[in-house]
Write a protein that holds these residues in place. Structure first.
Motif, PDB file in Angstrom:
ATOM      1  N   ALA A  36       0.832  -1.209   0.000  1.00  0.00           N
ATOM      2  CA  ALA A  36       0.000   0.000   0.000  1.00  0.00           C
ATOM      3  C   ALA A  36       0.867   1.260   0.000  1.00  0.00           C
ATOM      4  N   GLU A  37       1.950   1.235   0.748  1.00  0.00           N
ATOM      5  CA  GLU A  37       2.851   2.397   0.778  1.00  0.00           C
ATOM      6  C   GLU A  37       3.547   2.585  -0.573  1.00  0.00           C
ATOM      7  N   LYS A  38       3.955   1.480  -1.184  1.00  0.00           N
ATOM      8  CA  LYS A  38       4.584   1.560  -2.511  1.00  0.00           C
ATOM      9  C   LYS A  38       3.585   2.105  -3.525  1.00  0.00           C
ATOM     10  N   ASN A  39       2.371   1.582  -3.492  1.00  0.00           N
ATOM     11  CA  ASN A  39       1.339   2.021  -4.442  1.00  0.00           C
ATOM     12  C   ASN A  39       1.004   3.495  -4.261  1.00  0.00           C
ATOM     13  N   GLU A  40       0.979   3.936  -3.037  1.00  0.00           N
ATOM     14  CA  GLU A  40       0.681   5.342  -2.761  1.00  0.00           C
ATOM     15  C   GLU A  40       1.684   6.248  -3.479  1.00  0.00           C
ATOM     16  N   ARG A  41       2.941   5.847  -3.485  1.00  0.00           N
ATOM     17  CA  ARG A  41       3.973   6.619  -4.187  1.00  0.00           C
ATOM     18  C   ARG A  41       3.698   6.653  -5.687  1.00  0.00           C
ATOM     19  N   GLY A  61      -7.004  -5.143  -3.234  1.00  0.00           N
ATOM     20  CA  GLY A  61      -7.495  -5.926  -2.098  1.00  0.00           C
ATOM     21  C   GLY A  61      -6.618  -7.127  -1.776  1.00  0.00           C
ATOM     22  N   ARG A  62      -5.878  -7.605  -2.753  1.00  0.00           N
ATOM     23  CA  ARG A  62      -4.976  -8.747  -2.536  1.00  0.00           C
ATOM     24  C   ARG A  62      -3.553  -8.291  -2.234  1.00  0.00           C
ATOM     25  N   ASN A  63      -3.405  -7.015  -1.949  1.00  0.00           N
ATOM     26  CA  ASN A  63      -2.105  -6.454  -1.556  1.00  0.00           C
ATOM     27  C   ASN A  63      -1.051  -6.554  -2.654  1.00  0.00           C
ATOM     28  N   ILE A  64      -1.459  -6.357  -3.883  1.00  0.00           N
ATOM     29  CA  ILE A  64      -0.521  -6.371  -5.009  1.00  0.00           C
ATOM     30  C   ILE A  64       0.109  -4.982  -5.116  1.00  0.00           C
ATOM     31  N   ALA A  65       1.415  -4.944  -5.206  1.00  0.00           N
ATOM     32  CA  ALA A  65       2.120  -3.671  -5.386  1.00  0.00           C
ATOM     33  C   ALA A  65       2.305  -3.413  -6.873  1.00  0.00           C
TER      34      ALA A  65
END
Length: 180
Positions: A36-41, A61-65
């Motif tokens: 989630a932190e990586k995706n936010e970037r 939802g499956r925590n995929i970056a």
């Protein structure tokens, strides 16, 4: 062009330390950052268009970056900064059953490179079912098979409901992608 800090955050400690990569935000697997932190970037700049429905999508939802499917610092694919050479190879990392189906005798022209997963699905999220690029299965099928749209004098009820009643779009051992 964006500077390093746009993605990696403040770099002063990184520079002062002589290039210690643990002093910046990192996207690699062993990074302490969550998906989630990586995706936010990534989504700071890449939240529009085909990625507008990422929030709440199956993959989120499956925590995929994002970096599981895309690369940033090296060129692997000719387009889209993919982590593999083609869209289908990227999807096949997780969707092994679907990949296996494309190897069956009756299949969409994925192996031949005429079609890829993103022609029917938007991995970044959609408002429809199964990440489809259209609102229904039939609408996706009609993109290539317009002659099946109708109207017909005698409608075939299973087709009106869904092409999937009879066909397996990812591949089949039966002719014409038939389920039976």
């Amino acid at each position: 062009a964006r500077a390093c800090e746009a993605c990696h955050g403040p770099g002063r400690q990184h520079v002062v330390s002589g290039g210690d990569v643990t002093k910046i935000f990192r996207f690699v697997k062993d990074s302490p950052a969550t998906p989630a932190e990586k995706n936010e970037r990534c989504l700071q700049c890449h939240e529009k268009g085909g990625r507008a429905h990422w929030s709440g999508s199956v993959h989120e939802g499956r925590n995929i970056a994002c970096v599981q499917c895309h690369t940033v610092m090296k060129r692997v694919s000719p387009t889209m900064q993919l982590a593999k050479e083609t869209v289908t190879e990227v999807c096949a990392q997780c969707h092994v059953q679907r990949r296996a189906q494309t190897l069956l005798s009756s299949h969409m022209p994925v192996r031949e490179g005429k079609l890829d997963c993103a022609d029917c699905h938007n991995p970044h999220g959609t408002t429809g079912p199964k990440l489809l690029v259209e609102n229904s299965v039939n609408e996706v099928c009609y993109r290539c098979h317009a002659e099946r749209r109708g109207p017909f004098l005698w409608e075939h009820a299973p087709v009106t409901e869904s092409c999937l009643n009879c066909h397996e779009p990812h591949g089949s051992v039966n002719d014409n992608l038939l389920r039976l």
